[in-house]
Scaffold this motif. Structure first.
Motif, PDB file in Angstrom:
ATOM      1  N   PHE A  39       0.839  -1.204   0.000  1.00  0.00           N
ATOM      2  CA  PHE A  39       0.000   0.000   0.000  1.00  0.00           C
ATOM      3  C   PHE A  39       0.882   1.265   0.000  1.00  0.00           C
ATOM      4  CE2 PHE A  39      -2.842   3.109   2.054  1.00  0.00           C
ATOM      5  CZ  PHE A  39      -3.988   2.953   1.285  1.00  0.00           C
ATOM      6  N   HIS A  43       1.638   3.841  -3.415  1.00  0.00           N
ATOM      7  CA  HIS A  43       1.341   5.286  -3.338  1.00  0.00           C
ATOM      8  C   HIS A  43       2.599   6.113  -3.606  1.00  0.00           C
ATOM      9  CE1 HIS A  43      -2.530   4.167  -1.522  1.00  0.00           C
ATOM     10  NE2 HIS A  43      -2.915   5.386  -1.858  1.00  0.00           N
ATOM     11  N   MET A  98      -2.510  -3.073  -7.121  1.00  0.00           N
ATOM     12  CA  MET A  98      -3.249  -2.721  -5.901  1.00  0.00           C
ATOM     13  C   MET A  98      -4.367  -3.722  -5.635  1.00  0.00           C
ATOM     14  SD  MET A  98      -3.158   0.032  -3.746  1.00  0.00           S
ATOM     15  CE  MET A  98      -2.963  -1.313  -2.655  1.00  0.00           C
ATOM     16  N   MET A 101      -4.558  -6.880  -3.447  1.00  0.00           N
ATOM     17  CA  MET A 101      -4.864  -6.798  -2.003  1.00  0.00           C
ATOM     18  C   MET A 101      -6.392  -6.920  -1.821  1.00  0.00           C
ATOM     19  SD  MET A 101      -4.015  -3.675   0.578  1.00  0.00           S
ATOM     20  CE  MET A 101      -5.327  -2.623   0.001  1.00  0.00           C
ATOM     21  N   PHE A 106      -6.824  -5.397   3.549  1.00  0.00           N
ATOM     22  CA  PHE A 106      -6.844  -3.949   3.778  1.00  0.00           C
ATOM     23  C   PHE A 106      -7.372  -3.622   5.181  1.00  0.00           C
ATOM     24  CE2 PHE A 106      -8.848   0.330   2.394  1.00  0.00           C
ATOM     25  CZ  PHE A 106      -7.668   1.017   2.641  1.00  0.00           C
ATOM     26  N   GLY A 118      -6.335   9.838  -0.257  1.00  0.00           N
ATOM     27  CA  GLY A 118      -5.909  10.369  -1.554  1.00  0.00           C
ATOM     28  C   GLY A 118      -6.351  11.818  -1.730  1.00  0.00           C
ATOM     29  N   PHE A 119      -7.371  12.248  -0.973  1.00  0.00           N
ATOM     30  CA  PHE A 119      -7.784  13.651  -0.982  1.00  0.00           C
ATOM     31  C   PHE A 119      -6.607  14.574  -0.711  1.00  0.00           C
ATOM     32  CE2 PHE A 119     -12.467  13.234   0.445  1.00  0.00           C
ATOM     33  CZ  PHE A 119     -12.892  13.463  -0.846  1.00  0.00           C
ATOM     34  N   PHE A 124      -1.463  15.449  -7.012  1.00  0.00           N
ATOM     35  CA  PHE A 124      -2.597  15.119  -7.889  1.00  0.00           C
ATOM     36  C   PHE A 124      -3.380  16.401  -8.204  1.00  0.00           C
ATOM     37  CE2 PHE A 124      -6.959  13.598  -8.700  1.00  0.00           C
ATOM     38  CZ  PHE A 124      -6.723  12.620  -9.659  1.00  0.00           C
ATOM     39  N   ARG A 125      -3.618  17.219  -7.160  1.00  0.00           N
ATOM     40  CA  ARG A 125      -4.342  18.494  -7.352  1.00  0.00           C
ATOM     41  C   ARG A 125      -3.537  19.455  -8.208  1.00  0.00           C
ATOM     42  NH1 ARG A 125      -8.792  16.464  -6.520  1.00  0.00           N
ATOM     43  NH2 ARG A 125      -9.071  15.570  -4.481  1.00  0.00           N
ATOM     44  N   TRP A 292      -8.241   6.492 -15.543  1.00  0.00           N
ATOM     45  CA  TRP A 292      -7.648   6.217 -14.224  1.00  0.00           C
ATOM     46  C   TRP A 292      -8.691   6.437 -13.138  1.00  0.00           C
ATOM     47  CZ3 TRP A 292      -7.023   8.691  -9.562  1.00  0.00           C
ATOM     48  CH2 TRP A 292      -6.274   7.980  -8.607  1.00  0.00           C
ATOM     49  N   ARG A 293      -9.422   7.558 -13.202  1.00  0.00           N
ATOM     50  CA  ARG A 293     -10.425   7.858 -12.161  1.00  0.00           C
ATOM     51  C   ARG A 293     -11.449   6.732 -12.089  1.00  0.00           C
ATOM     52  NH1 ARG A 293     -10.105  13.562 -10.896  1.00  0.00           N
ATOM     53  NH2 ARG A 293      -9.322  14.707 -12.682  1.00  0.00           N
ATOM     54  N   LEU A 304     -13.798  -1.588  -0.903  1.00  0.00           N
ATOM     55  CA  LEU A 304     -14.566  -1.005   0.219  1.00  0.00           C
ATOM     56  C   LEU A 304     -16.067  -1.257   0.152  1.00  0.00           C
ATOM     57  CD1 LEU A 304     -13.172   2.632   0.679  1.00  0.00           C
ATOM     58  CD2 LEU A 304     -12.611   0.612   2.011  1.00  0.00           C
ATOM     59  N   GLY A 312     -13.427  10.485   4.445  1.00  0.00           N
ATOM     60  CA  GLY A 312     -14.769  10.886   4.856  1.00  0.00           C
ATOM     61  C   GLY A 312     -15.781  11.051   3.729  1.00  0.00           C
ATOM     62  N   THR A 322     -16.651  12.311  -9.874  1.00  0.00           N
ATOM     63  CA  THR A 322     -15.530  13.133 -10.377  1.00  0.00           C
ATOM     64  C   THR A 322     -15.069  12.645 -11.754  1.00  0.00           C
ATOM     65  OG1 THR A 322     -13.797  11.771  -9.371  1.00  0.00           O
ATOM     66  CG2 THR A 322     -14.632  13.575  -8.035  1.00  0.00           C
TER      67      THR A 322
END
Ligand code: HEM
Length: 365
Positions: A39, A43, A98, A101, A106, A118-119, A124-125, A292-293, A304, A312, A322
């Motif tokens: 993990f 990243h 990834m 896993m 996880f 990742g936020f 990335f931004r 990718w998104r 998840l 959150g 997005t």
């Protein structure tokens, strides 16, 4: 003369620093989780590639920011954007690693990570903002989420980048400066408009005479054709186009859009090949980010389910939204709407083709 010192592989690459930077949280709590190393490494790998992408995009921005972009620098711009898209393919492919896993793997360490997410990927931004996705293009919920989670110094860096001119804006201004929205002594867009009318008239006849269509389908297809006609009218009418812009249906200016349409229609002329390749490469950047998104959102759903993210958000649902929204170069995709078949495009007069052509050959004797 300075004597060159022998360089040692591990020192040059600062490997001790990089290879000792995988401290797992699970170990700190005395419950080492095997998959946390993967993990972290995945990243870190992403962040290294983001750094390289920014290096390429910043250089493209520097070249395009000159008051005059020399044609000799266009191939450098294009090859750097193509390098970005090649890296993006690796970013997409890495998702498979990834996905080795599982959810249970996880869950062994996930709770130790809250509220990291990742936020908080500043790079990335920065990539998004450099391309042209800025705060005012984002959903309110999205802005609130990641702004409240970034450290002050990261927020300042993001704001600095958002205040700089983006690649989208530079490409738009470059297209506006091209001489293709108006030609002295030749009404190209009038000719184009007649060609469009002819094409749509043919389509109308085909629909009207198609024996396979029942009345309802025929009516629907004719209605769609009316809408296509309206779209073409909007491209050529400054007032309608600015209404479109006001409604957020398009981001490019009308002048830039007309240049882009001209480039796509006559891209076979040598003078237009490089601008065409650059616009096409930007389409590729956008498509690969969207892919990718989407892949990331699907992976998140697989790992998840419908659980919320460590940052959150609603997790998969948020990420899916997005995918469609955060597109810097969507207008270049939609440009396909304005292309007409090659055999219908207006034949350009000699004084224009002479400017677009380069003669590489001479007739064989
Ligand atoms: C087990 C693997 C992963 C899971 C479960 C996961 C989950 C999530 C979730 C739920 C979000 C939404 C924000 C939140 O509520 O936290 C998110 C956002 C994000 N993740 Fe991941 N992620 C994973 C791997 C990765 C990797 C390898 C990267 C590579 C850098 C990454 C980059 C990002 C980025 C950039 C965002 C922000 C996206 C945006 O706001 O448009 N994630 N992730």
């Amino acid at each position: 003369m300075k004597i060159q010192k022998p360089v040692y592989y591990g020192d040059y690459l600062q490997l001790p620093k990089i290879l000792n930077a995988q401290a797992t949280e699970s170990e700190k709590y005395g419950k080492p989780a095997h998959d946390e190393t993967l993990f972290i490494i995945i990243h870190q790998t992403y962040e290294l590639w983001f750094k390289q992408i920014l290096h390429e995009l910043d250089s493209v921005r520097d070249i395009m920011q000159q008051a005059f972009v020399p044609s000799t620098e266009l191939s450098v711009i294009n090859s750097r954007i193509e390098r970005v898209t090649t890296i993006q393919q690796i970013l997409i492919d890495q998702i498979q690693v990834m996905e080795t896993m599982t959810t249970l793997d996880f869950m062994e360490f996930r709770d130790y990570l809250v509220p990291a997410s990742g936020f908080q990927s500043l790079q990335f931004r920065l990539v998004e903002a450099t391309l042209g996705i800025k705060a005012h293009h984002r959903m309110e919920v999205e802005k609130r989420f990641f702004n409240s989670r970034l450290k002050d110094e990261d927020k300042t860096r993001l704001e600095d980048t958002e205040n700089k001119i983006s690649i989208f804006e530079l490409v738009e201004a470059w297209l506006e400066r091209m001489p293709f929205s108006h030609f002295e002594g030749y009404d190209f867009w009038g000719q184009y408009s007649s060609a469009v009318d002819k094409m749509l008239k043919q389509d109308r006849e085909i629909i009207s005479q198609n024996p396979i269509l029942d009345e309802k389908s025929r009516e629907m297809e004719l209605k769609n054709l009316d809408m296509t006609q309206e779209t073409f009218n909007t491209l050529l009418d400054a007032r309608l186009f600015s209404e479109w812009k006001g409604e957020g249906k398009v981001r490019l200016s009308q002048k830039a859009m007309l240049s882009a349409v001209f480039i796509f229609l006559y891209r076979d002329y040598p003078a237009l090949q490089m601008p065409f390749r650059i616009l096409n490469s930007l389409v590729e950047v956008d498509e690969k980010f969207t892919t990718w998104r989407y892949r990331h959102a699907i992976m998140v759903q697989r790992i998840l389910g419908t659980k919320i993210g460590t940052g959150g958000s609603s997790g998969h649902e948020y990420l899916k939204s997005t995918t469609e929204r955060n597109r810097a170069f969507l207008d270049f995709f939609n440009l396909a709407t304005f292309l007409i078949p090659k055999n219908m495009t207006p034949k350009l007069p000699k004084n224009i083709t002479e400017q677009l052509d380069i003669v590489y050959d001479s007739f064989r004797s």
